[in-house]
Design a protein around this motif. Structure first.
Motif, PDB file in Angstrom:
ATOM      1  N   LEU A 105       1.835  15.910  -1.426  1.00  7.79           N
ATOM      2  CA  LEU A 105       1.585  14.798  -2.331  1.00  7.79           C
ATOM      3  C   LEU A 105       2.809  13.899  -2.414  1.00  7.79           C
ATOM      4  O   LEU A 105       3.922  14.286  -2.022  1.00  7.79           O
ATOM      5  CB  LEU A 105       1.228  15.309  -3.716  1.00  7.79           C
ATOM      6  CG  LEU A 105       0.000  16.225  -3.820  1.00  7.79           C
ATOM      7  CD1 LEU A 105      -0.335  16.506  -5.282  1.00  7.79           C
ATOM      8  CD2 LEU A 105      -1.202  15.626  -3.113  1.00  7.79           C
ATOM      9  N   ALA A 106       2.593  12.699  -2.944  1.00  4.82           N
ATOM     10  CA  ALA A 106       3.684  11.739  -3.054  1.00  4.82           C
ATOM     11  C   ALA A 106       4.826  12.282  -3.900  1.00  4.82           C
ATOM     12  O   ALA A 106       5.993  11.939  -3.676  1.00  4.82           O
ATOM     13  CB  ALA A 106       3.160  10.420  -3.631  1.00  4.82           C
ATOM     14  N   GLU A 120      -7.303  12.727  -5.218  1.00  4.32           N
ATOM     15  CA  GLU A 120      -7.618  11.306  -5.317  1.00  4.32           C
ATOM     16  C   GLU A 120      -6.404  10.561  -5.873  1.00  4.32           C
ATOM     17  O   GLU A 120      -5.833  10.958  -6.888  1.00  4.32           O
ATOM     18  CB  GLU A 120      -8.821  11.098  -6.228  1.00  4.32           C
ATOM     19  CG  GLU A 120      -9.093   9.666  -6.657  1.00  4.32           C
ATOM     20  CD  GLU A 120      -9.270   8.710  -5.490  1.00  4.32           C
ATOM     21  OE1 GLU A 120      -8.641   7.635  -5.509  1.00  4.32           O
ATOM     22  OE2 GLU A 120     -10.024   9.049  -4.557  1.00  4.32           O
ATOM     23  N   GLN A 121      -6.017   9.470  -5.192  1.00  3.86           N
ATOM     24  CA  GLN A 121      -4.850   8.704  -5.634  1.00  3.86           C
ATOM     25  C   GLN A 121      -5.100   7.960  -6.948  1.00  3.86           C
ATOM     26  O   GLN A 121      -4.181   7.783  -7.742  1.00  3.86           O
ATOM     27  CB  GLN A 121      -4.454   7.707  -4.555  1.00  3.86           C
ATOM     28  CG  GLN A 121      -5.490   6.628  -4.302  1.00  3.86           C
ATOM     29  CD  GLN A 121      -4.926   5.419  -3.581  1.00  3.86           C
ATOM     30  OE1 GLN A 121      -3.714   5.310  -3.393  1.00  3.86           O
ATOM     31  NE2 GLN A 121      -5.789   4.503  -3.168  1.00  3.86           N
ATOM     32  N   ARG A 178      -6.520   1.766  -0.283  1.00  6.41           N
ATOM     33  CA  ARG A 178      -5.693   2.070   0.893  1.00  6.41           C
ATOM     34  C   ARG A 178      -6.459   1.831   2.198  1.00  6.41           C
ATOM     35  O   ARG A 178      -6.177   2.439   3.220  1.00  6.41           O
ATOM     36  CB  ARG A 178      -5.163   3.504   0.825  1.00  6.41           C
ATOM     37  CG  ARG A 178      -4.170   3.697  -0.297  1.00  6.41           C
ATOM     38  CD  ARG A 178      -3.769   5.154  -0.486  1.00  6.41           C
ATOM     39  NE  ARG A 178      -2.890   5.638   0.572  1.00  6.41           N
ATOM     40  CZ  ARG A 178      -2.301   6.833   0.537  1.00  6.41           C
ATOM     41  NH1 ARG A 178      -2.500   7.647  -0.492  1.00  6.41           N
ATOM     42  NH2 ARG A 178      -1.530   7.219   1.520  1.00  6.41           N
ATOM     43  N   THR A 200      -7.244  13.919  -9.895  1.00  8.66           N
ATOM     44  CA  THR A 200      -7.023  12.482  -9.793  1.00  8.66           C
ATOM     45  C   THR A 200      -5.534  12.181  -9.975  1.00  8.66           C
ATOM     46  O   THR A 200      -4.745  13.053 -10.332  1.00  8.66           O
ATOM     47  CB  THR A 200      -7.851  11.719 -10.832  1.00  8.66           C
ATOM     48  OG1 THR A 200      -7.552  12.238 -12.134  1.00  8.66           O
ATOM     49  CG2 THR A 200      -9.345  11.898 -10.571  1.00  8.66           C
ATOM     50  N   SER A 201      -5.154  10.914  -9.720  1.00  4.37           N
ATOM     51  CA  SER A 201      -3.746  10.498  -9.763  1.00  4.37           C
ATOM     52  C   SER A 201      -2.887  11.446  -8.923  1.00  4.37           C
ATOM     53  O   SER A 201      -1.789  11.849  -9.322  1.00  4.37           O
ATOM     54  CB  SER A 201      -3.235  10.431 -11.207  1.00  4.37           C
ATOM     55  OG  SER A 201      -3.988   9.508 -11.960  1.00  4.37           O
ATOM     56  N   PRO A 216      -1.894  11.134  -5.196  1.00  3.76           N
ATOM     57  CA  PRO A 216      -1.873  10.515  -3.858  1.00  3.76           C
ATOM     58  C   PRO A 216      -1.249  11.428  -2.812  1.00  3.76           C
ATOM     59  O   PRO A 216      -0.216  12.054  -3.043  1.00  3.76           O
ATOM     60  CB  PRO A 216      -1.026   9.255  -4.071  1.00  3.76           C
ATOM     61  CG  PRO A 216      -0.169   9.563  -5.258  1.00  3.76           C
ATOM     62  CD  PRO A 216      -0.996  10.447  -6.141  1.00  3.76           C
ATOM     63  N   ALA A 271      -9.807   9.216   3.677  1.00  3.74           N
ATOM     64  CA  ALA A 271      -8.985   8.016   3.725  1.00  3.74           C
ATOM     65  C   ALA A 271      -9.448   7.122   4.869  1.00  3.74           C
ATOM     66  O   ALA A 271     -10.119   7.573   5.801  1.00  3.74           O
ATOM     67  CB  ALA A 271      -7.516   8.394   3.917  1.00  3.74           C
ATOM     68  N   GLY A 274      -9.101  12.096  -0.823  1.00  5.35           N
ATOM     69  CA  GLY A 274      -9.896  10.958  -1.261  1.00  5.35           C
ATOM     70  C   GLY A 274     -11.226  11.364  -1.844  1.00  5.35           C
ATOM     71  O   GLY A 274     -11.899  12.258  -1.332  1.00  5.35           O
ATOM     72  N   ALA A 331       0.741  12.004   0.557  1.00  4.36           N
ATOM     73  CA  ALA A 331       1.747  11.295   1.343  1.00  4.36           C
ATOM     74  C   ALA A 331       1.646  11.624   2.822  1.00  4.36           C
ATOM     75  O   ALA A 331       1.907  10.766   3.673  1.00  4.36           O
ATOM     76  CB  ALA A 331       3.146  11.628   0.835  1.00  4.36           C
TER      77      ALA A 331
END
Length: 498
Positions: free
Chosen positions: A263-264, A31-32, A437, A244-245, A247, A278, A8, A249
């Motif tokens: 990561l996601a 960062e998500q 979030r 960035t972009s 997220p 977060a 984050g 998991a």
């Protein structure tokens, strides 16, 4: 050199990244969102620009300390302006009050607006608040939570305990000093800085108005999003990688400690230390494996009262409003009814029928397309997004109908801008939850409701070795200065690079 992953890029995460990178650690920030900043957001359209989170800097020395500790001074990066006045208050009976930026002028301003003696009452209260600040700043706000040791630091003298009065609420403390009802209303507002109810929040929150008035309210030319951008640059200049972009998991564990993140998209990033910016509830509920030793931390969070959220209107206005301060606060007739609605007294949590309305309207060319325009950030306190248990802010039609209600309240209290609206954007607690979030859209994680609330707030060192928490949902709390202090605390806990 230790490998550090920061989850984050809110201000807490960025400040921790800058400090840790300056200390020689290899730091990666994940960062998500497509941009850094977290709740220090910015929305721009048709030449109008809005800070979508904090709109003031208080206790600027904490920000200066961050920049000094990581390189060139604050003034090399940001144009900080002291506001005078910072806020104009309008009470339900029509009384208006503007507090000057110079603390020496506040008693006279209170006497002029509220009658002789109001300034003396407020001064006596702030004298007590100053003593509370001196007793708590170092042993509590600038130190990690350490169970009984924290209490021992705070209780180092019986005089300090009597000054802090941990058994009293903010409302209760104020009633002993403030006879004028508008002064008590003014004090109640400061409980909302931590998403709390003044009837239950501890007396120690008296330090909030003291800090605001003693050290001033400040604005950053170009908007407070510039703070996040400047700290991100400082982190990058010190060698941190900002992605960035990206997220996260889950947090990875091995050998009983945090060892990185996944990561996601499946990518794994190994680390010796994980710093989570977060929301603490989201971290403990969803980002850790089932076997992580955080059962007690989850149970402690369950004993807290979540902070409330906010309902926001971004208003692009034609024309200018004469005499408007940087902030305008319009109080309702019944402030207690607002807190009852937010925390579900007398029924489930519900949108406030007659809310306090906060208007942020910086006089800054960066926020408007021309000199015949204004950009207003309008906020009302709102219950969290809790479908099935409280308010479902995604209910069709609810956001727009409540936005109309907020505009009507503004008109009833003397600021009718409905004919001047070029366009509006509505942001609900559900939007805040999705964007950041934060569970339910709670702005500050947990509230300060209750004498033990500060000690139930998640500690900066988690029960899982190698995992640390920064940001407004962790110790010492929400608001820009405390978030920056959380990063300073975590940096000390992690220690220098090996």
């Amino acid at each position: 050199m230790s490998r550090v992953v920061v989850i984050g890029s809110g201000l807490g995460g960025l400040a921790a990244a800058a400090r840790l990178a300056a200390g020689g650690h290899q730091v990666t920030v994940l960062e998500q969102a497509p941009q850094v900043g977290g709740k220090l957001g910015w929305y721009a359209r048709d030449g109008h620009g809005f800070d979508t989170g904090p709109s003031l800097v208080t206790l600027p020395q904490v920000l200066r300390d961050l920049f000094t500790a990581t390189g060139a001074p604050l003034e090399s990066e940001l144009d900080l302006l002291r506001l005078d006045p910072a806020t104009g208050y309008r009470f339900a009976d029509g009384t208006r009050l503007q507090l000057p930026g110079d603390p020496a002028g506040i008693p006279a301003a209170l006497d002029d607006a509220l009658g002789a003696g109001a300034g003396t009452q407020w001064t006596a209260f702030l004298d007590r608040a100053e003593r509370m600040w001196q007793a708590t700043e170092q042993p509590f706000l600038r130190s990690p939570l350490a169970g009984a040791a924290t209490l021992a630091r705070l209780a180092r003298s019986t005089g300090d305990v009597a000054t802090i009065a941990p058994w009293r609420s903010l409302r209760g403390l104020g009633s002993g000093y403030l006879q004028h009802p508008h002064l008590r209303t003014l004090l109640d507002r400061y409980a909302t800085y931590s998403g709390s109810d003044p009837r239950r929040a501890p007396a120690a929150l008296a330090t909030v108005p003291y800090v605001e008035q003693a050290f001033g309210s400040w604005y950053v030319r170009g908007g407070l999003r510039r703070v996040a951008e400047a700290v991100a640059r400082r982190a990058a200049d010190r060698g941190a990688e900002l992605r960035t972009s990206a997220p996260v998991a889950r947090v990875l564990t091995e050998g009983g400690r945090a060892r990185g993140v996944q990561l996601a998209g499946g990518e794994r990033i190994a680390a010796d230390v994980v710093v989570s910016n977060a929301d603490a509830e989201a971290l403990y509920a969803g980002l850790l494996p089932a076997g992580a030793p955080v059962r007690a931390a989850r149970a402690q969070l369950a004993r807290t009262t979540p902070s409330f959220s906010g309902f926001v209107l971004l208003l692009a206005l034609q024309g200018r409003t004469p005499g408007l301060a940087h902030h305008t606060v319009l109080f309702p007739q019944d402030y207690d009814a607002e807190f009852d609605a937010l925390f579900g007294r007398g029924g489930p949590p519900r949108p406030v029928a007659d809310p306090t309305v906060y208007v942020s309207a910086p006089d800054d060319p960066a926020t408007r397309p021309d000199d015949d325009s204004e950009s207003w950030f309008v906020l009302v306190n709102a219950p969290r997004h809790e479908p099935g248990r409280g308010v479902d802010w995604d209910t069709p039609g609810l956001a727009d109908s409540y936005a109309d209600r907020v505009l009507a309240v503004l008109a009833e209290r003397g600021l009718d801008v409905r004919s001047r609206v070029r366009w509006r954007v509505v942001r609900t607690p559900a939007d805040l939850a999705r964007d950041t979030r934060s569970v339910g859209g709670s702005i500050y994680g947990t509230s300060s409701n209750g004498a033990r609330a500060a000690f139930l707030r998640p500690a900066n060192a988690s029960p899982l070795p190698g995992l640390y928490l920064v940001g407004g949902s962790a110790h010492p709390g929400g608001g820009l200065p405390l978030v920056l202090l959380s990063a300073e605390i975590v940096t000390g806990l992690v220690g220098p690079a090996r």
